[in-house]
Scaffold this motif. Sequence first.
Motif, PDB file in Angstrom:
ATOM      1  N   HIS A 259       0.827  -1.203   0.000  1.00 42.06           N
ATOM      2  CA  HIS A 259       0.000   0.000   0.000  1.00 42.06           C
ATOM      3  C   HIS A 259       0.865   1.259   0.000  1.00 42.06           C
ATOM      4  CE1 HIS A 259      -3.950  -1.749   0.191  1.00 42.06           C
ATOM      5  NE2 HIS A 259      -3.686  -2.417   1.298  1.00 42.06           N
ATOM      6  N   PHE A 260       1.974   1.220   0.711  1.00 40.77           N
ATOM      7  CA  PHE A 260       2.892   2.358   0.761  1.00 40.77           C
ATOM      8  C   PHE A 260       3.435   2.644  -0.644  1.00 40.77           C
ATOM      9  CE2 PHE A 260       6.930   3.992   3.193  1.00 40.77           C
ATOM     10  CZ  PHE A 260       6.621   5.293   2.809  1.00 40.77           C
ATOM     11  N   VAL A 261       3.834   1.594  -1.345  1.00 33.89           N
ATOM     12  CA  VAL A 261       4.346   1.750  -2.705  1.00 33.89           C
ATOM     13  C   VAL A 261       3.289   2.372  -3.615  1.00 33.89           C
ATOM     14  CG1 VAL A 261       5.067   0.473  -4.765  1.00 33.89           C
ATOM     15  CG2 VAL A 261       6.067  -0.093  -2.536  1.00 33.89           C
ATOM     16  N   ARG A 262       2.075   1.815  -3.575  1.00 30.76           N
ATOM     17  CA  ARG A 262       1.028   2.332  -4.462  1.00 30.76           C
ATOM     18  C   ARG A 262       0.570   3.730  -4.037  1.00 30.76           C
ATOM     19  NH1 ARG A 262      -2.508   0.829  -8.827  1.00 30.76           N
ATOM     20  NH2 ARG A 262      -3.382   2.881  -9.296  1.00 30.76           N
ATOM     21  N   ALA A 263       0.523   3.985  -2.734  1.00 31.78           N
ATOM     22  CA  ALA A 263       0.116   5.302  -2.246  1.00 31.78           C
ATOM     23  C   ALA A 263       1.060   6.378  -2.753  1.00 31.78           C
ATOM     24  CB  ALA A 263       0.085   5.311  -0.718  1.00 31.78           C
ATOM     25  N   SER A 264       2.363   6.098  -2.718  1.00 27.57           N
ATOM     26  CA  SER A 264       3.339   7.069  -3.184  1.00 27.57           C
ATOM     27  C   SER A 264       3.144   7.376  -4.661  1.00 27.57           C
ATOM     28  CB  SER A 264       4.755   6.538  -2.935  1.00 27.57           C
ATOM     29  OG  SER A 264       5.725   7.454  -3.356  1.00 27.57           O
ATOM     30  N   LEU A 265       2.848   6.352  -5.439  1.00 28.51           N
ATOM     31  CA  LEU A 265       2.634   6.546  -6.870  1.00 28.51           C
ATOM     32  C   LEU A 265       1.357   7.339  -7.133  1.00 28.51           C
ATOM     33  CD1 LEU A 265       3.514   6.019  -9.749  1.00 28.51           C
ATOM     34  CD2 LEU A 265       2.480   3.747  -9.602  1.00 28.51           C
ATOM     35  N   ASP A 266       0.265   6.960  -6.487  1.00 27.76           N
ATOM     36  CA  ASP A 266      -1.005   7.663  -6.699  1.00 27.76           C
ATOM     37  C   ASP A 266      -0.913   9.122  -6.256  1.00 27.76           C
ATOM     38  OD1 ASP A 266      -2.457   5.600  -7.853  1.00 27.76           O
ATOM     39  OD2 ASP A 266      -3.107   4.793  -5.936  1.00 27.76           O
ATOM     40  N   TRP A 267      -0.264   9.349  -5.125  1.00 27.91           N
ATOM     41  CA  TRP A 267      -0.109  10.724  -4.642  1.00 27.91           C
ATOM     42  C   TRP A 267       0.821  11.510  -5.560  1.00 27.91           C
ATOM     43  CZ3 TRP A 267       4.154  13.107  -1.794  1.00 27.91           C
ATOM     44  CH2 TRP A 267       3.820  14.373  -1.276  1.00 27.91           C
ATOM     45  N   GLY A 268       1.867  10.861  -6.043  1.00 27.82           N
ATOM     46  CA  GLY A 268       2.839  11.545  -6.886  1.00 27.82           C
ATOM     47  C   GLY A 268       2.263  12.058  -8.189  1.00 27.82           C
ATOM     48  N   VAL A 269       1.302  11.327  -8.766  1.00 24.32           N
ATOM     49  CA  VAL A 269       0.740  11.759 -10.051  1.00 24.32           C
ATOM     50  C   VAL A 269      -0.455  12.689  -9.873  1.00 24.32           C
ATOM     51  CG1 VAL A 269       1.506   9.675 -11.244  1.00 24.32           C
ATOM     52  CG2 VAL A 269      -0.794   9.746 -10.260  1.00 24.32           C
ATOM     53  N   SER A 270      -0.871  12.951  -8.616  1.00 29.47           N
ATOM     54  CA  SER A 270      -2.071  13.758  -8.410  1.00 29.47           C
ATOM     55  C   SER A 270      -1.865  14.985  -7.532  1.00 29.47           C
ATOM     56  CB  SER A 270      -3.180  12.893  -7.781  1.00 29.47           C
ATOM     57  OG  SER A 270      -2.787  12.407  -6.507  1.00 29.47           O
ATOM     58  N   SER A 271      -0.852  14.984  -6.664  1.00 24.68           N
ATOM     59  CA  SER A 271      -0.657  16.099  -5.739  1.00 24.68           C
ATOM     60  C   SER A 271      -0.132  17.337  -6.466  1.00 24.68           C
ATOM     61  CB  SER A 271       0.325  15.714  -4.632  1.00 24.68           C
ATOM     62  OG  SER A 271       0.660  16.838  -3.841  1.00 24.68           O
ATOM     63  N   HIS A 272      -0.588  18.509  -6.032  1.00 23.93           N
ATOM     64  CA  HIS A 272      -0.084  19.754  -6.592  1.00 23.93           C
ATOM     65  C   HIS A 272       1.416  19.910  -6.360  1.00 23.93           C
ATOM     66  CE1 HIS A 272      -4.230  21.987  -6.645  1.00 23.93           C
ATOM     67  NE2 HIS A 272      -4.141  20.993  -7.500  1.00 23.93           N
ATOM     68  N   ARG A 273       1.955  19.172  -5.413  1.00 19.65           N
ATOM     69  CA  ARG A 273       3.397  19.246  -5.176  1.00 19.65           C
ATOM     70  C   ARG A 273       4.173  18.900  -6.439  1.00 19.65           C
ATOM     71  NH1 ARG A 273       6.889  19.473  -1.022  1.00 19.65           N
ATOM     72  NH2 ARG A 273       8.893  18.437  -1.233  1.00 19.65           N
ATOM     73  N   TYR A 274       3.679  17.925  -7.214  1.00 25.55           N
ATOM     74  CA  TYR A 274       4.401  17.461  -8.397  1.00 25.55           C
ATOM     75  C   TYR A 274       3.707  17.801  -9.713  1.00 25.55           C
ATOM     76  CZ  TYR A 274       6.696  14.955  -4.658  1.00 25.55           C
ATOM     77  OH  TYR A 274       7.352  14.662  -3.496  1.00 25.55           O
ATOM     78  N   THR A 275       2.389  17.950  -9.701  1.00 24.95           N
ATOM     79  CA  THR A 275       1.712  18.337 -10.941  1.00 24.95           C
ATOM     80  C   THR A 275       1.938  19.807 -11.250  1.00 24.95           C
ATOM     81  OG1 THR A 275      -0.366  18.831  -9.761  1.00 24.95           O
ATOM     82  CG2 THR A 275      -0.084  16.584 -10.617  1.00 24.95           C
ATOM     83  N   THR A 276       2.297  20.607 -10.247  1.00 23.75           N
ATOM     84  CA  THR A 276       2.629  22.029 -10.383  1.00 23.75           C
ATOM     85  C   THR A 276       1.679  22.737 -11.356  1.00 23.75           C
ATOM     86  OG1 THR A 276       4.300  21.490 -12.071  1.00 23.75           O
ATOM     87  CG2 THR A 276       5.061  21.670  -9.799  1.00 23.75           C
ATOM     88  N   PRO A 277       0.439  22.986 -10.941  1.00 21.99           N
ATOM     89  CA  PRO A 277      -0.560  23.568 -11.854  1.00 21.99           C
ATOM     90  C   PRO A 277      -0.126  24.877 -12.505  1.00 21.99           C
ATOM     91  CG  PRO A 277      -1.592  22.831  -9.812  1.00 21.99           C
ATOM     92  CD  PRO A 277      -0.112  22.725  -9.600  1.00 21.99           C
ATOM     93  N   HIS A 278       0.715  25.678 -11.821  1.00 23.51           N
ATOM     94  CA  HIS A 278       1.180  26.938 -12.397  1.00 23.51           C
ATOM     95  C   HIS A 278       2.135  26.718 -13.562  1.00 23.51           C
ATOM     96  CE1 HIS A 278       4.203  25.648  -9.509  1.00 23.51           C
ATOM     97  NE2 HIS A 278       5.079  26.360 -10.197  1.00 23.51           N
ATOM     98  N   ASP A 279       2.701  25.506 -13.635  1.00 17.47           N
ATOM     99  CA  ASP A 279       3.658  25.144 -14.695  1.00 17.47           C
ATOM    100  C   ASP A 279       3.504  23.637 -14.913  1.00 17.47           C
ATOM    101  OD1 ASP A 279       5.775  24.861 -16.433  1.00 17.47           O
ATOM    102  OD2 ASP A 279       7.319  25.024 -14.888  1.00 17.47           O
ATOM    103  N   PRO A 280       2.429  23.216 -15.594  1.00 17.90           N
ATOM    104  CA  PRO A 280       2.033  21.797 -15.590  1.00 17.90           C
ATOM    105  C   PRO A 280       3.153  20.835 -15.960  1.00 17.90           C
ATOM    106  CG  PRO A 280       0.338  23.131 -16.596  1.00 17.90           C
ATOM    107  CD  PRO A 280       1.519  24.040 -16.376  1.00 17.90           C
ATOM    108  N   ALA A 281       3.269  19.794 -15.127  1.00 16.98           N
ATOM    109  CA  ALA A 281       4.328  18.812 -15.319  1.00 16.98           C
ATOM    110  C   ALA A 281       3.997  17.789 -16.389  1.00 16.98           C
ATOM    111  CB  ALA A 281       4.610  18.091 -13.993  1.00 16.98           C
ATOM    112  N   GLY A 282       2.730  17.628 -16.715  1.00 18.84           N
ATOM    113  CA  GLY A 282       2.362  16.639 -17.721  1.00 18.84           C
ATOM    114  C   GLY A 282       2.640  15.217 -17.277  1.00 18.84           C
TER     115      GLY A 282
END
Length: 385
Positions: A308-331
């Motif tokens: 669950h930790f592995v999958r949680a990190s992946l799901d959060w990584g592709v959805s959190s504003h920390r990495y999607t950076t809406p002001h400069d979209p990461a794609g």
Amino acid sequence: MSPLTDPPATTPTPRIPPLYAPIPPAVHPRHTAIDNRTAAWARRYGGGTRLSERLAEQDIGVFAARILPTGREDVAQLLGDFVLWLFLVDDGVIEEGELGRAPGALTAALQRLLWVAENPEAALLTDDPLAKGLRDLHARVARYGTAGQVTQWVNALREYALSVVWEAGHRLAGSVPDLEDYTLMRLYDGATTVVLPLLEMGYGYELSPQERAHPATRAAAQMASFIITWDNDLLSAHKEAQEAGRTGDYYLNVLRVLTHHHGLSLAQAVSTAIAQRDRVMVHFQRVCSALASQSGPQLRQYLDSLGHFVRASLDWGVSSHRYTTPHDPAGLPSTFAPMPTDARAEPLAISAISWWWDPHRLRLSPSARRSRQASGNSALLATSA
């Protein structure tokens, strides 16, 4: 160590394709409430800074709720607050602060915080927001964990501190470690090991020393850390590259290690890093399945929580504003790959972790090995031939 050149004014941004995700997603039904309370915790213990406001909007409580999807809500809450505290340290003290380039001063600062973590009664850093937050976290870890788990938590914090000081040395020198050293450093400076005691607390059990020290258990936990940190390097690459392009600050991830030391293009480095994490992911599932077949319910729950930790990190990584950076979209990818890019049973060419593929060192019982062979997953034994 090899010196790095200054980042160019416009740092190339890698394209990250869908990643292999065989572990099903899950989230605690109270994830919204957990996330709201973690945001409030950030504002209470973040010193009222712009960083604490930024972190409050990054769904860190949801991340914790994904790690413990059926665990105790109060421990999932503790986990969310703790992860946020780690980001206050990582972003505010190390990445964006002067101490990130001063290993000696950083060591002293972290040692003071470690003393508070181990001795919250001490009259030390009494007005410091990070120390106040740490005292709150310690009280809750002690409430939900055993004395042994509290000690394990403090020791994991010490491992984390040692690794970030190691990284600070590279930042000061403007150097990049080779893949061997980077792997060792990343398994700890990604702050994955500090989460492990809370996996047990979340379900109200404590692994025996024999279970926790079993080579296969240690290998499974280390493989989970490898996958999580490699995924983080891939998914945060756009954010880090663009920040470096704007500020000229040093940054380090597996892509930079591969391009710097192995002469790969950025696209080749992405493909190589994905193949590495895919091979470890496939083997992680083999080892967890084989170990679970010879284990009791507590160790089986622990192995499930690692997944669950592995999958949680992946799901959060592709959805959190920390990495999607809406002001400069990461794609970042919005889907996941159905198959790994590399499912080979041979060890990765990183000597420190190659033992993960050695069935004799993992000491899995013959019955567990035969069980995996009978189900068609004989790759676990492939290296013993």
